[in-house]
Design an enzyme around this catalytic site. Structure first.
Site, mmCIF file in Angstrom:
data_model
loop_
_atom_site.group_PDB
_atom_site.id
_atom_site.type_symbol
_atom_site.label_atom_id
_atom_site.label_comp_id
_atom_site.label_asym_id
_atom_site.label_seq_id
_atom_site.Cartn_x
_atom_site.Cartn_y
_atom_site.Cartn_z
ATOM 1 N N GLU A 111 -51.160 42.166 -30.261
ATOM 2 C CA GLU A 111 -50.708 40.869 -30.777
ATOM 3 C C GLU A 111 -49.552 41.125 -31.735
ATOM 4 O OE1 GLU A 111 -54.063 38.687 -32.355
ATOM 5 O OE2 GLU A 111 -54.755 38.149 -30.350
ATOM 6 N N HIS A 227 -49.916 28.432 -37.341
ATOM 7 C CA HIS A 227 -49.832 29.194 -36.085
ATOM 8 C C HIS A 227 -48.614 28.703 -35.321
ATOM 9 C CE1 HIS A 227 -50.805 31.024 -32.279
ATOM 10 N NE2 HIS A 227 -51.804 31.676 -32.861
ATOM 11 N N ARG A 273 -46.584 36.306 -37.831
ATOM 12 C CA ARG A 273 -46.811 34.897 -37.512
ATOM 13 C C ARG A 273 -45.994 33.940 -38.380
ATOM 14 N NH1 ARG A 273 -53.018 33.620 -36.962
ATOM 15 N NH2 ARG A 273 -52.750 34.840 -35.082
ATOM 16 N N HIS A 334 -53.364 26.412 -39.457
ATOM 17 C CA HIS A 334 -54.284 27.330 -38.775
ATOM 18 C C HIS A 334 -55.277 28.005 -39.715
ATOM 19 C CE1 HIS A 334 -55.563 29.861 -35.495
ATOM 20 N NE2 HIS A 334 -55.203 30.977 -36.114
ATOM 21 N N ARG A 369 -51.744 36.243 -43.091
ATOM 22 C CA ARG A 369 -52.737 37.057 -42.391
ATOM 23 C C ARG A 369 -52.183 37.650 -41.103
ATOM 24 N NH1 ARG A 369 -56.199 35.874 -38.274
ATOM 25 N NH2 ARG A 369 -55.896 33.629 -38.439
HETATM 26 C C1 SIN Z 1 -54.738 33.586 -31.738
HETATM 27 O O1 SIN Z 1 -55.405 33.865 -30.748
HETATM 28 O O2 SIN Z 1 -53.523 33.481 -31.717
HETATM 29 C C2 SIN Z 1 -55.431 33.338 -33.023
HETATM 30 C C3 SIN Z 1 -55.876 34.614 -33.542
HETATM 31 C C4 SIN Z 1 -55.905 34.583 -35.037
HETATM 32 O O3 SIN Z 1 -55.739 33.536 -35.644
HETATM 33 O O4 SIN Z 1 -56.050 35.668 -35.610
#
Ligand code: SIN
Length: 415
Positions: A111, A227, A273, A334, A369
């Site tokens: 990610e 998010h 993010r 988020h 985060r």
């Molecule tokens: C996501 O799947 O993008 C959310 C994961 C997260 O908030 O850590």
């Protein structure tokens, strides 16, 4: 007054996991204002970040977490987060969480802002749902008492020591008092206070408000995460399009079809993010649009349908085949990085009052985060709450060990 050793408010991953550990140490009551499975955990798609592969290490995970947090993470808490995760994952597996595997090995994905693949997942993009249902099933088949539709309305404190909690039965309107030795707030964050949110309807900041009214410290409330990729379809409630979609190669385009992220930052779609969300907002303003597009049409359709079955099916049900068409997205509220201030054992400044999960501010997230660190935080610091409240080590006045003494002073000196 009904008495329990532990009362846990909230029934997401933090509340349920602590309950399953605590029931070995005493009686446990869970109060939850909706159904047991009404919580944010159920909506978590991406997974849990944990250093498990031979190319990874807690040190690397530590560095990525510190970098994402913009210099404001608590380094000691991040060390604990990144070093104590594997044991908690073993607990989750024992509690029945079916993490995805390939040839007998847990599969890892990448990610944004992680320097290596380290995200474990379940059901592709249905990780949270599998965790929630596995844990709630374990809880239901244990001697843990669960009261659903019960809203904790006041923490009872005497002489800076928790005594119990008042709770409103939302079905009957009756208010009951329950006494306890340890009260654990695990109510999630505050996401539903925003117009566009990925959060469950029940996530309205209850734990933070209860703790504040009781005199507990609250920290870092200004750090709220948006998010970057939340579905923006007319008439459809905001729906998370996981970070992992960009991790697998999804790219962001503005309404004119132009890929914009490389103009903002070298890491492009894989930047942290907050950077992707901010860049997206700039781009929306520049183009006078309320959305951008996430494009996965260049990826093999089979990858999309098997890796993201939940997202694929949800979009298809709303008339969008994401293997062929662009996904309209925009940032949405988020995750709360701040919350009820706790030390590395989950303790607040009120004796016997603990907080865990998104409700708590352990300092691991700093100002932003790192993706998939939230479920990890819930279990790592949740386990510490259970450890801290075992009979031999817990004393009424607080803390015995050197580490705990230094943590207590952190509680007193931070604002
Ligand atoms: C996501 O799947 O993008 C959310 C994961 C997260 O908030 O850590």
């Amino acid at each position: 007054m009904n008495h329990y050793d532990y009362i846990i408010v909230g029934s997401g991953i933090a509340g349920l996991y602590i309950a399953l550990l605590a029931i070995k140490q005493g009686s446990v009551l869970i109060l939850t204002k909706g159904n047991i499975d009404d919580c944010n955990t159920k909506y978590a798609q991406g997974g849990i970040a944990v250093a498990m592969s031979k190319d990874d290490s807690p040190e690397l995970h530590f560095k990525d977490t510190m970098a994402a947090g913009d210099g404001l993470c608590d380094a000691e808490a991040v060390r604990i987060l990144t070093e104590e995760g594997a044991e908690c994952i073993a607990d989750l597996i024992r509690f029945g969480v079916p993490f995805d595997t390939l040839n007998g090995e847990i599969t890892l994905t990448r990610e944004a802002a992680h320097s290596t693949p380290r995200i474990i997942h379940a059901g592709g993009d249905a990780t949270g749902e599998h965790i929630e249902l596995s844990l709630s099933q374990q809880v239901r088949s244990s001697s843990i008492k669960i009261l659903e539709d019960c809203l904790a309305s006041e923490i009872l404190v005497e002489g800076n020591k928790v005594k119990g909690v008042k709770s409103l039965d939302c079905r009957t309107g009756l208010v009951e008092e329950y006494s306890c030795q340890f009260l654990i707030l695990a109510t999630g964050g505050v996401g539903r206070l925003f117009k566009y949110s990925t959060n469950s309807d029940v996530v309205t900041g209850d734990g933070v408000a209860l703790a504040f009214k009781a005199g507990a410290g609250i920290s870092d409330m200004e750090f709220f995460q948006f998010h970057p990729t939340v579905l923006r379809l007319p008439g459809v409630a905001p729906f998370l399009i996981s970070e992992a979609v960009r991790g697998e190669g999804g790219i962001l385009r503005n309404v004119e079809g132009y890929r914009f992220m490389p103009n903002y930052v070298a890491e492009a779609e894989l930047a942290a993010r907050d950077i992707v969300a901010r860049s997206t907002v700039y781009e929306m303003r520049k183009t006078g649009s309320d959305r951008v597009f996430l494009d996965v049409t260049h990826l093999p359709p089979r990858l999309i349908t098997t890796r993201f079955p939940h997202i694929y099916r949800f979009c298809l049900a709303h008339g969008l085949d994401i293997t062929r068409g662009l996904i309209p997205v925009a940032p949405a509220a988020h995750y709360l990085m701040g919350g009820v201030k706790v030390n590395t054992w989950g303790e607040t400044n009120i004796s016997g009052l603990f907080a865990a999960g998104e409700t708590a501010c352990t300092g691991v997230h700093g100002a932003n985060r790192l993706a998939s660190n939230s479920l990890l935080e819930s279990v790592v610091f949740g386990k510490r709450v259970a450890e801290r409240t075992t009979a031999p080590c817990h004393k009424e006045s607080g803390v015995e060990s050197q580490e705990s003494r230094s943590q207590d002073s952190r509680l007193k000196t931070q604002d």
